[in-house]
Design a protein around this motif. Sequence first.
Motif, PDB file in Angstrom:
ATOM      1  N   ARG A   1      -2.821   7.103   1.276  1.00 15.16           N
ATOM      2  CA  ARG A   1      -3.059   5.908   0.467  1.00 15.16           C
ATOM      3  C   ARG A   1      -3.039   4.647   1.340  1.00 15.16           C
ATOM      4  NH1 ARG A   1       0.818   6.382  -3.533  1.00 15.16           N
ATOM      5  NH2 ARG A   1       2.328   5.130  -2.383  1.00 15.16           N
ATOM      6  N   THR A   2      -2.063   4.587   2.240  1.00 12.50           N
ATOM      7  CA  THR A   2      -1.939   3.396   3.085  1.00 12.50           C
ATOM      8  C   THR A   2      -3.204   3.186   3.911  1.00 12.50           C
ATOM      9  OG1 THR A   2       0.419   3.883   3.215  1.00 12.50           O
ATOM     10  CG2 THR A   2      -0.439   2.281   4.784  1.00 12.50           C
TER      11      THR A   2
ATOM     12  N   LEU B   1      -6.281   2.304   1.624  1.00 15.27           N
ATOM     13  CA  LEU B   1      -6.306   0.940   1.088  1.00 15.27           C
ATOM     14  C   LEU B   1      -6.494  -0.103   2.189  1.00 15.27           C
ATOM     15  CD1 LEU B   1      -3.531   1.245  -1.655  1.00 15.27           C
ATOM     16  CD2 LEU B   1      -6.015   1.130  -1.985  1.00 15.27           C
TER      17      LEU B   1
ATOM     18  N   TYR C   1       0.841  -1.208   0.000  1.00 18.00           N
ATOM     19  CA  TYR C   1       0.000   0.000   0.000  1.00 18.00           C
ATOM     20  C   TYR C   1       0.870   1.249   0.000  1.00 18.00           C
ATOM     21  CZ  TYR C   1      -3.728  -3.267   1.238  1.00 18.00           C
ATOM     22  OH  TYR C   1      -4.594  -4.302   1.252  1.00 18.00           O
TER      23      TYR C   1
END
Lengths: 184, 288
Positions: A117-118, A121, A23
């Motif tokens: 983003r991490t 996701l 991720y």
Amino acid sequence: MKKEEFKTLFDTYFEDVRRYVFYRSANDEISTDIAQDTFMRIWEKQMTIDPKLVKGLLFKIAGDLFVSHYRKEKIAFNFFNTFQPNSKSTNPEDELNYQELQNAYDAALKSMPEKQRTVFLMNRIDELKYKEIADQLGLSVKAIEKRMSQALDHLKTHLKSKISGLILFILGFRLNRINTENKK
Amino acid sequence: MKENKDDMNLSAVDRESKAFLTGGKFSWTKSNADIWATLESKIDAQPKGRSLNFNFGKLAVAASILILFSLGSFLRFYSVQIETSVGQHLLAELPDHSKVDLNAQSKITYYPHWWSISRIVRLEGEGFFEVEKGNKFTVISSISTTQVLGTSFNIYSREDVYKVTCVTGRVKIKSKIGTEAILKPNSKALIDAEGKINVLTGIETFPEISWKKNIFLFTASPVLQVFSEIERQYGVKIEAPTDNFTLYTGNFSKDQNVEEVLNYVCPALGLKYIRKSGVEYVIIRENE
């Protein structure tokens, strides 16, 4: 730590660690290497780990390895080479739309800050609750909420320009399907 | 109105991204099983598994312990040696002003920094001790250990002969085989090579400590011991027949020279001496 215990640890958490690095990096090879190194390190140091904290610790080691090895390098962003989104339609027209949609997501995720983003996701793909993400990353739930809303905002801005017309179609299609599934 | 539309967009993105991403699949180039195989081979290659991981804190603790230990060892084992050569007498003073008169060719070793904790002196040869009152005072020689509190006594420890003469106070001796004896003033103990203690009481102490005044008194002493004493006091070499076990009674003073002494000792035993070179003498039987 005995080999059997280590094997259990590996079986339980390897996939999670590899996904976490993925991720952040969106790169299959790097994620695999980092996750493997993380476990090797646990073995070499023969750490005794509190089972409640083990996942956070693994993520911390993996994150540190990732930062120290790859922060300054340019990493190939290959998110959709490794990740296949939800079931594809067989309809050729849908296929085309799907490809466009995927390209749009690819660009949006690539430009999204790594931290957002991490979290995003982990919530979407691993379906973790904010509290779980917060625990594993050693952050507060408030921070996770903030990153999630920033991520959605980012996605909205980047998807809108690319798929303004398309999204309506896809949304219609998807929401219909979700509704039908819910009715079942 | 515009804001409202924006909000709708955001929740649409939320729903849509969930629909698109949730339930997706990963297809890794390397499977978990492959990776486990790699890890397993690495683990088996180095079964100990423990890498040297120097933690600075631990290192600092280890270093401090080492320093303390070295300092302790230094204080404990730093030693001073006082040695006399042939023909030399020396008065040595120990840290608590106890005194040792060292006869010729003798040596004492003590630990000055450890003195206040335990008074230990190692002795080779002969010495007269005047011990200040205080903790246990121990004299260690190869054959025996002598312990006192505060007193004066003489120890003779050369080759196989060990003699302790108590002048004042009380002296406790312990042989290497563990037998013990306590000496009162005017008594002496002889320990043989096997460690047996033989105590003689009511003796004259003067002959045992007369060496301090440069007078050497011998009462029924083996003649070889007499010649060794002459060698030590005058720094000469005397070659005497080793099968001579005669006992000698007599005395000499260091004020006399070596030939005067030999002239005095030899005839009484039916011996004569030949001067071989500067400091070498050979003793032979008179009738040879």
